[in-house]
Motif scaffolding. Sequence first.
Motif, short mmCIF file in Angstrom:
data_model
loop_
_atom_site.label_atom_id
_atom_site.label_comp_id
_atom_site.label_asym_id
_atom_site.label_seq_id
_atom_site.Cartn_x
_atom_site.Cartn_y
_atom_site.Cartn_z
N ASP A 1 37.32 -2.65 -11.80
CA ASP A 1 36.89 -3.71 -10.89
C ASP A 1 35.76 -3.20 -9.99
O ASP A 1 34.98 -4.00 -9.47
N MET A 2 35.69 -1.89 -9.81
CA MET A 2 34.58 -1.29 -9.06
C MET A 2 33.53 -0.85 -10.10
O MET A 2 33.44 0.30 -10.49
N TRP A 3 32.72 -1.81 -10.56
CA TRP A 3 31.91 -1.58 -11.75
C TRP A 3 30.85 -0.51 -11.54
O TRP A 3 30.52 0.26 -12.47
N GLN A 4 30.30 -0.40 -10.34
CA GLN A 4 29.28 0.63 -10.11
C GLN A 4 29.89 2.03 -10.20
O GLN A 4 29.29 2.93 -10.78
N LEU A 5 31.09 2.20 -9.66
CA LEU A 5 31.78 3.48 -9.76
C LEU A 5 32.14 3.78 -11.21
O LEU A 5 31.91 4.89 -11.70
N ALA A 6 32.70 2.78 -11.89
CA ALA A 6 33.08 2.97 -13.30
C ALA A 6 31.86 3.28 -14.16
O ALA A 6 31.94 4.10 -15.09
N LEU A 7 30.73 2.65 -13.85
CA LEU A 7 29.50 2.90 -14.60
C LEU A 7 29.06 4.35 -14.45
O LEU A 7 28.68 5.01 -15.42
N MET A 8 29.18 4.87 -13.23
CA MET A 8 28.70 6.22 -12.95
C MET A 8 29.62 7.30 -13.50
O MET A 8 29.15 8.25 -14.15
N ILE A 9 30.93 7.16 -13.27
CA ILE A 9 31.82 8.27 -13.61
C ILE A 9 32.43 8.15 -15.00
O ILE A 9 33.00 9.13 -15.51
N PHE A 10 32.34 6.98 -15.64
CA PHE A 10 32.98 6.83 -16.94
C PHE A 10 32.09 6.21 -18.01
O PHE A 10 31.87 6.81 -19.06
N ILE A 11 31.55 5.02 -17.75
CA ILE A 11 30.86 4.28 -18.81
C ILE A 11 29.61 5.02 -19.29
O ILE A 11 29.42 5.21 -20.50
N VAL A 12 28.75 5.43 -18.37
CA VAL A 12 27.54 6.15 -18.78
C VAL A 12 27.87 7.49 -19.43
O VAL A 12 27.32 7.81 -20.49
N PRO A 13 28.75 8.31 -18.85
CA PRO A 13 29.08 9.57 -19.53
C PRO A 13 29.67 9.40 -20.91
O PRO A 13 29.30 10.10 -21.85
N ILE A 14 30.58 8.43 -21.09
CA ILE A 14 31.28 8.28 -22.36
C ILE A 14 30.44 7.54 -23.39
O ILE A 14 30.58 7.73 -24.60
N ALA A 15 29.53 6.67 -22.92
CA ALA A 15 28.72 5.88 -23.85
C ALA A 15 27.36 6.50 -24.13
O ALA A 15 26.80 6.31 -25.22
N ILE A 16 26.81 7.23 -23.17
CA ILE A 16 25.44 7.72 -23.31
C ILE A 16 25.31 9.21 -23.04
O ILE A 16 24.70 9.95 -23.82
N GLY A 17 25.89 9.67 -21.92
CA GLY A 17 25.61 11.02 -21.45
C GLY A 17 25.90 12.12 -22.44
O GLY A 17 25.13 13.07 -22.58
N TRP A 18 27.00 12.01 -23.21
CA TRP A 18 27.44 13.11 -24.06
C TRP A 18 26.46 13.37 -25.20
O TRP A 18 26.35 14.50 -25.69
N TRP A 19 25.77 12.34 -25.68
CA TRP A 19 24.83 12.56 -26.78
C TRP A 19 23.37 12.53 -26.35
O TRP A 19 22.49 12.92 -27.12
N ALA A 20 23.10 12.10 -25.13
CA ALA A 20 21.71 11.88 -24.73
C ALA A 20 21.12 13.02 -23.92
O ALA A 20 19.90 13.21 -23.92
N ASN A 21 21.95 13.75 -23.18
CA ASN A 21 21.43 14.74 -22.24
C ASN A 21 21.63 16.16 -22.75
O ASN A 21 22.63 16.48 -23.38
N TRP A 22 20.69 17.02 -22.42
CA TRP A 22 20.73 18.43 -22.84
C TRP A 22 20.82 19.32 -21.61
O TRP A 22 20.08 19.17 -20.66
#
Length: 635
Positions: free
Chosen positions: A276-297
């Motif tokens: 329900d706190m979408w900005q927090l969820a985006l930062m700590i979960f959604i971006v890391p699990i959807a993008i961060g693990w394969w996108a960043n070096w």
Amino acid sequence: MAHALLLDPTLLAAIRLTGLDWAIVIGSILICFVPALFYGKKSSESTSEFFASGQSVPWWLAGLSMVATTFSSDTPNWVTEQVRKFGVAGNWQWWAFVLTGVSTVFFFARLWRRSGVMTDLEFYEMRYSGKAASMVRGFRAVYLGLFFNCFIMGMVTLAACKIASILFGMPAWQTIVICGVLNVVFAAHSGLWGVLIIDMVQFFIKMTAVFAAAYFSLKEVAKRTGVGESAFAGLQKLVQTLGTQQVKVPEGSHEPVMSTIDGTGQPILNLMPNFDMWQLALMIFIVPIAIGWWANWYPGAEPGGGSYIAQRMLASKSEKDSLGGTLFFNVAHYVLRPWPWIITALCSIIVYPDLASIKEAFPNADPKLIGHDSAFPAMLQFLPVGFMGLMVGGLIAANSSTILTHLNWGASYLVHDFYRRFMNPTATEKHYVNAGRFCTVLLYVVAALLSTILTSAQEAFEILISIGAGTGLLYMLRWFWWRINAWCEVVAMISSFLVSVTFFIMKKQGAGLPFAQSVIISVAFTTVCWVLTAFFGPQTDKQTLLSFFKKVQPAGPGWDAIRREAGVPQSSVKESGDHMGLATLGWVSGCAVIWSSLFAIGKFLYGDMSMAWILTGVFVVSGVVLLGVIRKLWT
């Protein structure tokens, strides 16, 4: 996570070491370093021995070294800050990299070992062709081996200077000299063999120290809350107290506020974010699990493997050892280590509920240096005699583990991928080993100088870290798609750099975007740029592609055109053991093993037995599948 302080030096003023503590500190140093002395002669034989241990490292030693090396000095502090600000779920910012680590195990570890290169940068001229390939290899040798590497070591050296000034009243130059003698002498004398042995011993010292920190933190909670003096009573009280609490950071503030759970904040003990706190969820979960693990070096969690993780894989004595060592590293990294840090962080919320309480407990500390990451070292004052010496020994181990690895890794780039390749390609092996020892000293001198100015260079270091955003997918797909060429790497580095600098300038002018949004934009822009280059840029020489394919035999449809031209039947590729379907099953089951065991431990600690046993069941089933996959791959 950048390498910084294991102990905040401003909080160490209250710590006094007894004779027993000093005996344990000295014993820890001797146990760690003396065995490495016996590897000097072997490491002097060749650059292969000095930088890659003759490619004869067993899986268990390679795995232990990876775990010890990636125990960054600041990790407990960083984890503590995330827990205090975002609850336990804040750890998804690094738990998401389970996907990266396990993909390296099943898709890349064997390919790296099969390539036979000494460093991951040597890969560039095996995979690509032309001046662009040489340019990328030479540039990254200096960029990663010298500048990037020395920034990291400079931060670790700065930490040592501050700590020694509080503990022993030593000026910075004395600390630099002592650390230099300890680390540089062993790195230059023993090569990677010595680093591996030291890492192995340091791992057990550091893990014992952090478990002790969690245990005595729980005992302190029990005493303060009046429920007794046992750690178990403290754990029960901690769960009872924090299980009803949530944390939120009000807009425009950096100070988290705790309150009773009402749905408007992040429950502290929850393992998943409040969506329900979408900005927090985006930062700590959604971006890391959807993008961060394969996108960043960044070193230690590179998509496709790289840096000192690749160094250990390349040093392994077989493909089996490369796979086994990397798998062991990921299990130890994500399952064994997190909960002692998290428990200590949760205890700190009860003992020091806000920054004011930390400042009150340590009135002599500089208020400007007090932050939520200070809560971890603040909890260390409750360690009894003997364990305090063990913690200081762990501090020295953390410093040395980081410095020794970076010295050897950086020297391998400068000597093998720059000096030997571009400046003096015909010298003897002894000459290159001596050059490696010279570079070891040079790297530490540069790092020491940077440590004196690093407080004003922190923003520059953050730019260096952000430069890798968006390049991760390229480093994965270059193994599986023949169209990726050296110019893709050049374009990816340039575009990522331009985007990161643009966002940095915007932030300075007060128009910066939230971190999650800037990551998404950076990844999208960089990916589009290098994908277009793959189709429309200069292509890799066909003979180079054929040679690479015959040596490494990567699987997947991305190499079908080259495979047919090379006259290699599909059955031959399958015989190499890279069954993509089986590897994918190993990846999925490996991630399930790690996450289910990680969360099962948490649920057992919370006392949620039903969910703990369900997760244990998931662990057992996925573990059986994982073992079956490994047996087939090894066969």
